[in-house]
Scaffold this motif. Structure first.
Motif, mmCIF file in Angstrom:
data_model
loop_
_atom_site.group_PDB
_atom_site.id
_atom_site.type_symbol
_atom_site.label_atom_id
_atom_site.label_comp_id
_atom_site.label_asym_id
_atom_site.label_seq_id
_atom_site.Cartn_x
_atom_site.Cartn_y
_atom_site.Cartn_z
ATOM 1 N N ILE A 59 0.853 -1.187 0.000
ATOM 2 C CA ILE A 59 0.000 0.000 0.000
ATOM 3 C C ILE A 59 0.892 1.242 0.000
ATOM 4 O O ILE A 59 2.108 1.158 0.231
ATOM 5 C CB ILE A 59 -0.946 0.040 1.227
ATOM 6 N N LYS A 60 0.278 2.366 -0.259
ATOM 7 C CA LYS A 60 1.009 3.631 -0.213
ATOM 8 C C LYS A 60 0.403 4.494 0.870
ATOM 9 O O LYS A 60 -0.768 4.870 0.809
ATOM 10 C CB LYS A 60 0.950 4.340 -1.566
ATOM 11 N N THR A 61 1.169 4.818 1.878
ATOM 12 C CA THR A 61 0.745 5.763 2.897
ATOM 13 C C THR A 61 1.078 7.174 2.419
ATOM 14 O O THR A 61 1.744 7.345 1.383
ATOM 15 C CB THR A 61 1.462 5.493 4.237
ATOM 16 N N PRO A 62 0.677 8.204 3.119
ATOM 17 C CA PRO A 62 1.085 9.566 2.726
ATOM 18 C C PRO A 62 2.600 9.757 2.726
ATOM 19 O O PRO A 62 3.099 10.723 2.131
ATOM 20 C CB PRO A 62 0.412 10.446 3.781
ATOM 21 N N CYS A 64 5.077 6.874 2.287
ATOM 22 C CA CYS A 64 5.863 5.947 1.480
ATOM 23 C C CYS A 64 5.045 4.699 1.184
ATOM 24 O O CYS A 64 3.927 4.522 1.685
ATOM 25 C CB CYS A 64 7.156 5.556 2.203
ATOM 26 N N GLU A 65 5.605 3.777 0.389
ATOM 27 C CA GLU A 65 5.021 2.458 0.199
ATOM 28 C C GLU A 65 5.451 1.540 1.329
ATOM 29 O O GLU A 65 6.526 1.709 1.920
ATOM 30 C CB GLU A 65 5.459 1.860 -1.140
ATOM 31 N N ALA A 68 1.819 -4.077 4.139
ATOM 32 C CA ALA A 68 0.924 -3.927 5.282
ATOM 33 C C ALA A 68 0.086 -5.198 5.487
ATOM 34 O O ALA A 68 -0.337 -5.830 4.517
ATOM 35 C CB ALA A 68 0.003 -2.732 5.080
#
Length: 213
Positions: A59-62, A64-65, A68
């Motif tokens: 996934i991509k968080t605000p 980084c990737e 998860a």
């Protein structure tokens, strides 16, 4: 916080025990009893789902990737043993809204204390799902054993039984009939009385939940 054997887990968390005490009190109203049952079911759900299979995805968080974690496999199946099981079911569904839901309709013959089936409807592919059967009271164990029998006949192989209270007689009966089905409960009470009710218990869970006699 739990007290655990291979077959029985008693959830001793302070919040669980506090809410259970309020439910036991004779003067607790029907509305309050229902609210407490829903709340305590969510706390118990944490324990019964502790070992769910996990996988991961990118996934991509605000920031980084990342890799998860998330639940793996088919959605679990929650099976309510009617009618009182619905009180536990409602709370668990708030935590696991995607779960599949089934119902086993059993009532206890008050003379023989044996279960009589009147309804059975469960999700497909039980063999591929974790199946959690819920019923507030594990008393004689006869209805619980009958419900698990039906679930196994329908294909379930990975089953857990969640209840609010258990009597030693019911735990022994379940262990004898279904040693592969772990029991998770908030309390192992003292005994059954001559009428087959748990002592000290909290009375008839269905009557207290629905305001019937």
């Amino acid at each position: 916080m739990t007290s655990e054997t291979d077959h029985l887990t008693v959830v001793t968390h302070p919040l669980v025990q506090h809410k259970l005490t309020l439910m036991r009190e004779e003067e607790t109203s029907t509305a309050k009893f229902r609210q407490l049952l829903r709340e305590i079911s969510q706390l118990l759900a944490y324990e019964v789902t502790r070992n769910l299979e996990m996988t991961s995805k990118t996934i991509k968080t605000p920031m980084c990737e990342m890799e998860a974690p998330l639940l793996d496999g088919k959605k679990l199946a929650l099976i309510s043993i009617l009618r009182a099981g619905n009180g536990l079911l409602d709370g668990i569904l708030e935590l696991v809204p995607a779960a599949r839901v089934g119902f086993v309709g059993l009532y206890r013959d008050e003379e023989t204390l044996q279960p009589v089936q009147y309804y059975f409807k469960v999700p497909e592919n039980l063999e591929d799902r974790l199946v959690i059967a819920v019923d507030p009271m594990l008393a004689t164990g006869n209805s619980s054993v009958a419900a698990i029998d039906l679930l196994k006949q329908a294909g379930a192989t990975n089953i857990r039984f969640l209840c609010l209270l258990a009597a030693p007689e019911g735990v022994a009966r379940m262990k004898e009939a279904h040693p592969d089905v772990p029991i998770i409960t908030a309390s192992l009470d003292e005994k059954l009385n001559e009428q087959g009710y748990i002592v000290p218990g909290l009375g008839d869970a269905g009557d207290r939940m629905f305001g019937t006699k």
